[in-house]
Design a protein around this motif. Sequence first.
Motif, PDB file in Angstrom:
ATOM      1  N   ALA A 333      40.013  -2.729  -7.309  1.00 54.65           N
ATOM      2  CA  ALA A 333      40.078  -2.852  -8.759  1.00 54.65           C
ATOM      3  C   ALA A 333      40.912  -4.039  -9.202  1.00 54.65           C
ATOM      4  CB  ALA A 333      40.619  -1.564  -9.371  1.00 54.65           C
ATOM      5  N   VAL A 334      42.088  -4.234  -8.608  1.00 50.16           N
ATOM      6  CA  VAL A 334      42.957  -5.306  -9.077  1.00 50.16           C
ATOM      7  C   VAL A 334      42.376  -6.677  -8.729  1.00 50.16           C
ATOM      8  CG1 VAL A 334      44.487  -5.623  -7.085  1.00 50.16           C
ATOM      9  CG2 VAL A 334      45.389  -5.917  -9.403  1.00 50.16           C
ATOM     10  N   ALA A 335      41.666  -6.778  -7.609  1.00 54.31           N
ATOM     11  CA  ALA A 335      41.020  -8.045  -7.272  1.00 54.31           C
ATOM     12  C   ALA A 335      39.912  -8.365  -8.272  1.00 54.31           C
ATOM     13  CB  ALA A 335      40.457  -7.986  -5.856  1.00 54.31           C
ATOM     14  N   ALA A 336      39.161  -7.344  -8.677  1.00 60.24           N
ATOM     15  CA  ALA A 336      38.119  -7.552  -9.683  1.00 60.24           C
ATOM     16  C   ALA A 336      38.724  -7.900 -11.039  1.00 60.24           C
ATOM     17  CB  ALA A 336      37.258  -6.297  -9.796  1.00 60.24           C
ATOM     18  N   ILE A 337      39.853  -7.282 -11.368  1.00 61.40           N
ATOM     19  CA  ILE A 337      40.520  -7.568 -12.640  1.00 61.40           C
ATOM     20  C   ILE A 337      41.048  -8.999 -12.664  1.00 61.40           C
ATOM     21  CG2 ILE A 337      42.523  -6.987 -14.069  1.00 61.40           C
ATOM     22  CD1 ILE A 337      42.080  -4.055 -12.957  1.00 61.40           C
ATOM     23  N   GLY A 338      41.546  -9.495 -11.511  1.00 65.14           N
ATOM     24  CA  GLY A 338      41.977 -10.883 -11.430  1.00 65.14           C
ATOM     25  C   GLY A 338      40.844 -11.835 -11.765  1.00 65.14           C
ATOM     26  N   SER A 339      39.642 -11.521 -11.277  1.00 62.13           N
ATOM     27  CA  SER A 339      38.463 -12.323 -11.605  1.00 62.13           C
ATOM     28  C   SER A 339      38.167 -12.265 -13.095  1.00 62.13           C
ATOM     29  CB  SER A 339      37.243 -11.798 -10.833  1.00 62.13           C
ATOM     30  OG  SER A 339      37.456 -11.842  -9.449  1.00 62.13           O
ATOM     31  N   MET A 340      38.288 -11.082 -13.655  1.00 62.20           N
ATOM     32  CA  MET A 340      37.995 -10.899 -15.075  1.00 62.20           C
ATOM     33  C   MET A 340      38.909 -11.752 -15.944  1.00 62.20           C
ATOM     34  SD  MET A 340      38.099  -7.306 -17.241  1.00 62.20           S
ATOM     35  CE  MET A 340      37.068  -6.461 -16.046  1.00 62.20           C
ATOM     36  N   LYS A 411      27.506 -11.324  -2.382  1.00 59.99           N
ATOM     37  CA  LYS A 411      26.460 -12.235  -2.862  1.00 59.99           C
ATOM     38  C   LYS A 411      26.917 -13.095  -4.030  1.00 59.99           C
ATOM     39  CE  LYS A 411      21.685 -12.304  -4.556  1.00 59.99           C
ATOM     40  NZ  LYS A 411      20.500 -11.493  -4.914  1.00 59.99           N
ATOM     41  N   ILE A 412      27.644 -12.534  -4.982  1.00 60.60           N
ATOM     42  CA  ILE A 412      27.943 -13.279  -6.214  1.00 60.60           C
ATOM     43  C   ILE A 412      29.310 -13.935  -6.233  1.00 60.60           C
ATOM     44  CG2 ILE A 412      26.439 -11.720  -7.501  1.00 60.60           C
ATOM     45  CD1 ILE A 412      28.992 -10.642  -8.857  1.00 60.60           C
ATOM     46  N   MET A 413      30.216 -13.537  -5.357  1.00 60.50           N
ATOM     47  CA  MET A 413      31.547 -14.131  -5.369  1.00 60.50           C
ATOM     48  C   MET A 413      31.617 -15.273  -4.362  1.00 60.50           C
ATOM     49  SD  MET A 413      34.152 -10.946  -5.938  1.00 60.50           S
ATOM     50  CE  MET A 413      34.125 -10.064  -7.505  1.00 60.50           C
ATOM     51  N   ASP A 414      32.187 -16.382  -4.791  1.00 62.23           N
ATOM     52  CA  ASP A 414      32.220 -17.605  -4.001  1.00 62.23           C
ATOM     53  C   ASP A 414      33.220 -17.465  -2.847  1.00 62.23           C
ATOM     54  OD1 ASP A 414      32.227 -20.138  -2.987  1.00 62.23           O
ATOM     55  OD2 ASP A 414      32.385 -21.135  -4.934  1.00 62.23           O
ATOM     56  N   ARG A 415      32.711 -17.505  -1.614  1.00 59.16           N
ATOM     57  CA  ARG A 415      33.571 -17.328  -0.444  1.00 59.16           C
ATOM     58  C   ARG A 415      34.400 -18.562  -0.139  1.00 59.16           C
ATOM     59  NH1 ARG A 415      29.354 -15.892   3.908  1.00 59.16           N
ATOM     60  NH2 ARG A 415      28.371 -15.017   2.052  1.00 59.16           N
ATOM     61  N   ARG A 416      34.113 -19.676  -0.783  1.00 59.54           N
ATOM     62  CA  ARG A 416      34.814 -20.916  -0.470  1.00 59.54           C
ATOM     63  C   ARG A 416      36.121 -21.068  -1.222  1.00 59.54           C
ATOM     64  NH1 ARG A 416      30.229 -24.839  -2.351  1.00 59.54           N
ATOM     65  NH2 ARG A 416      30.314 -23.259  -3.987  1.00 59.54           N
ATOM     66  N   LEU A 417      36.303 -20.290  -2.275  1.00 61.10           N
ATOM     67  CA  LEU A 417      37.474 -20.485  -3.124  1.00 61.10           C
ATOM     68  C   LEU A 417      38.474 -19.356  -2.925  1.00 61.10           C
ATOM     69  CD1 LEU A 417      35.677 -21.574  -6.405  1.00 61.10           C
ATOM     70  CD2 LEU A 417      36.688 -23.026  -4.656  1.00 61.10           C
ATOM     71  N   PRO A 418      39.784 -19.640  -3.071  1.00 62.38           N
ATOM     72  CA  PRO A 418      40.805 -18.617  -2.885  1.00 62.38           C
ATOM     73  C   PRO A 418      40.826 -17.593  -3.990  1.00 62.38           C
ATOM     74  CG  PRO A 418      41.812 -20.667  -3.646  1.00 62.38           C
ATOM     75  CD  PRO A 418      40.371 -20.966  -3.335  1.00 62.38           C
ATOM     76  N   SER A 419      40.291 -17.925  -5.164  1.00 63.08           N
ATOM     77  CA  SER A 419      40.226 -16.959  -6.256  1.00 63.08           C
ATOM     78  C   SER A 419      38.805 -16.463  -6.405  1.00 63.08           C
ATOM     79  CB  SER A 419      40.697 -17.589  -7.576  1.00 63.08           C
ATOM     80  OG  SER A 419      39.869 -18.668  -7.917  1.00 63.08           O
TER      81      SER A 419
END
Length: 426
Positions: A333-340, A411-419
């Motif tokens: 949840a907190v990782a998804a919230i960071g994206s938000m 699939k949708i989150m960029d694996r190349r970036l730290p965020s």
Amino acid sequence: MTLSWFQIFRLGLVQMALGAIVVLTTSTLNRLMVVELSLPAILPGLLVGLHYGIQMTRPHWGFASDAGGQRTRWIIGGMVALAAGAFLAACGVLVLESTFAIGMAISVAAYALIGLGVGASGTSLLALLATTTKPTRRAAAATITWLMMIFGIAMTAGVVGSLIDPYTPQLLIKIVGIVVLTAVALTCIAVWRIEEKLVAVREADPTPFREGLHQVWQERKARNFTIFVFLSMTAYFMQELILEPYAGLVFAFTPGQSTTLSGAQNGGVFIGMLTVGIMATGLKIGMLRNWVMAGCLGSAATLALIATLGPLGPGAPLMPAVVALGFFNGMFAVAAIGSMMALAGEGREQREGTRMGLWGAAQAIAAGFGGLVGAGMVDLLRLVVSDVQAFGSVFLFEATLFIAATAMAAKIMDRRLPSATLIPGE
């Protein structure tokens, strides 16, 4: 000017107050309806689904507050509505014991008020955070405020669980009254004069609401993230309305013990969020995408474990398994919230509140849908199989949804970036 760390902490107090009130309606009152009043689980499921459904208005609250200088009034007004709704919901439970029709009418009005309050206050708070926090602090701000919300949930559940046994209607009203009054007072103190020092009041955007929402939906990042939020949060909330009844019916937990169980679960969520906050935000270890995926897979595994504990009955180590579930839930949840928080400021200007509202609405719809489906599946299965098999089957189904959410995050989150930013491009 941007928010200082102290001001971020102050706004986190609002999240803590929100969590403290909402946990009463989704755990304690839910348990009392299903176990003490012997009502079908679908009934509190429908009520909670109502308050989540009404939160479809979140984009409208966010859009309205995008004018600038107006978020504080929505935060305080929403908290007052939430507090009134929660107190009315407790009264509704008491009336249900004697007069079902009147009790249901009170409960429906109460949960509708709860939905409006959470939508107005929560969306405006997140929009204020997203627009007044320095970009480099947004992920940390998300972690801090959500940790405080989970702390409020866990603390309230634990304290209420210890005080409500032996249960009496009078004690329930007293406890709920104290919680909601404290939450409103804390909110007023938390937001007092913060916005006027940080945000220049600007005229309202003349763009019609539907056009503004359409503009946000056309942004690929916002659209993809909305779909992910719906899927993952459906999985997250499926157990919300059935875990305490499961503990009561299968493991013979008392009302106080099952409320304490909810507090322990949210304690696990707190630890999971804190772990990701320290590792990903503080020490820069791992990408948020990977933390999201690990949290989803861990949640699936612990749900399978909780299902297998059912046949053991009373005495089985349910508490540690539930704490582990909370830990992995918090991690995801907190990782998804960071994206938000990071994505809220991307795209067209003066749409931060609208984006937060859109994602908040997706979460709310998923929460109501997930909770309702979980409760409904349990009721149907209990007609043909034992309680152990009914609850276990639903937990396993929830685990498969978490696995699907893992695949979507990959699939949708960029694996190349730290965020955890989404794949570039519109």
